[in-house]
Design a protein around this motif. Structure first.
Motif, mmCIF file in Angstrom:
data_model
loop_
_atom_site.group_PDB
_atom_site.id
_atom_site.type_symbol
_atom_site.label_atom_id
_atom_site.label_comp_id
_atom_site.label_asym_id
_atom_site.label_seq_id
_atom_site.Cartn_x
_atom_site.Cartn_y
_atom_site.Cartn_z
ATOM 1 N N UNK A 6 0.853 -1.188 0.000
ATOM 2 C CA UNK A 6 0.000 0.000 0.000
ATOM 3 C C UNK A 6 0.887 1.235 0.000
ATOM 4 N N UNK A 7 0.580 2.167 -0.890
ATOM 5 C CA UNK A 7 1.373 3.391 -1.014
ATOM 6 C C UNK A 7 0.491 4.604 -0.782
ATOM 7 N N UNK A 8 0.896 5.427 0.156
ATOM 8 C CA UNK A 8 0.176 6.671 0.415
ATOM 9 C C UNK A 8 0.593 7.756 -0.564
ATOM 10 N N UNK A 9 1.806 7.626 -1.128
ATOM 11 C CA UNK A 9 2.312 8.601 -2.093
ATOM 12 C C UNK A 9 3.640 8.087 -2.637
ATOM 13 N N UNK A 10 4.112 8.710 -3.699
ATOM 14 C CA UNK A 10 5.383 8.316 -4.292
ATOM 15 C C UNK A 10 6.592 8.568 -3.398
#
Length: 173
Positions: A6-10
């Motif tokens: 899971x990625x909240x942002x780059x």
């Protein structure tokens, strides 16, 4: 190990995915962040993650669309931190765990674990609860020592760099 990340942002994902790849972990990136507001911010962060995924040649699954109403409905009257933050972590970690189970992944983790500004103990606890609920492993790593490295990598790649956690409340604060 096949991991849904899971990625909240780059910027938060950059150093994490490099670290996990160095461990020999096979990664697929996952975007589910109905907490991010306003719409322009949501689109900027999603775009930065897509650019990172392309640069690192990693698969990226986008789940959901901009979700102000959904996010506000989930937090209900719990407007103050840390209560709203735990609700936000839970909804994103549970969605990731469910998707990991559906997709045959060995486990899941999150870029939230890199930020020195997030509630690390709550993320770990809620990740482990989501893992138990959906029958997949939660891969815990304390990525915080990599925070500045990830920001530098993001700058080098020309990724959008945000100035707050993402929700409308943190923007106000």
């Amino acid at each position: 190990m096949k991991l849904l990340f899971h990625c909240c942002c780059g910027p938060c994902a950059a150093a994490c995915i490099e670290n996990l790849a160095d461990e020999g972990i096979s990664l697929s990136l996952f975007w589910y962040n109905p907490n991010i507001h306003p719409l322009a911010e949501y689109e900027s962060r999603r775009g930065a993650l897509a650019a990172l995924a392309a640069a690192k040649n990693l698969p990226l699954e986008i789940d959901g669309e901009y979700g102000l109403e959904f996010f506000l409905g989930e937090i209900g009257s719990e407007l103050a931190a840390p209560g709203r933050c735990e609700i936000c972590y839970r909804m994103r970690l549970e969605r990731t765990a469910a998707r990991a189970a559906e997709g045959g992944f060995d486990g899941f983790s999150t870029s939230l674990l890199i930020s020195p500004y997030q509630r690390h103990d709550a993320i770990r606890r809620l990740g482990e609860e989501a893992a138990a609920k959906f029958g997949v492993n939660f891969l815990y790593r304390d990525f915080r020592p990599l925070f500045r490295k990830g920001q530098a990598q993001a700058r080098d790649l020309g990724l959008y760099m945000q100035k707050y956690c993402g929700c409308t409340f943190s923007l106000h604060e």
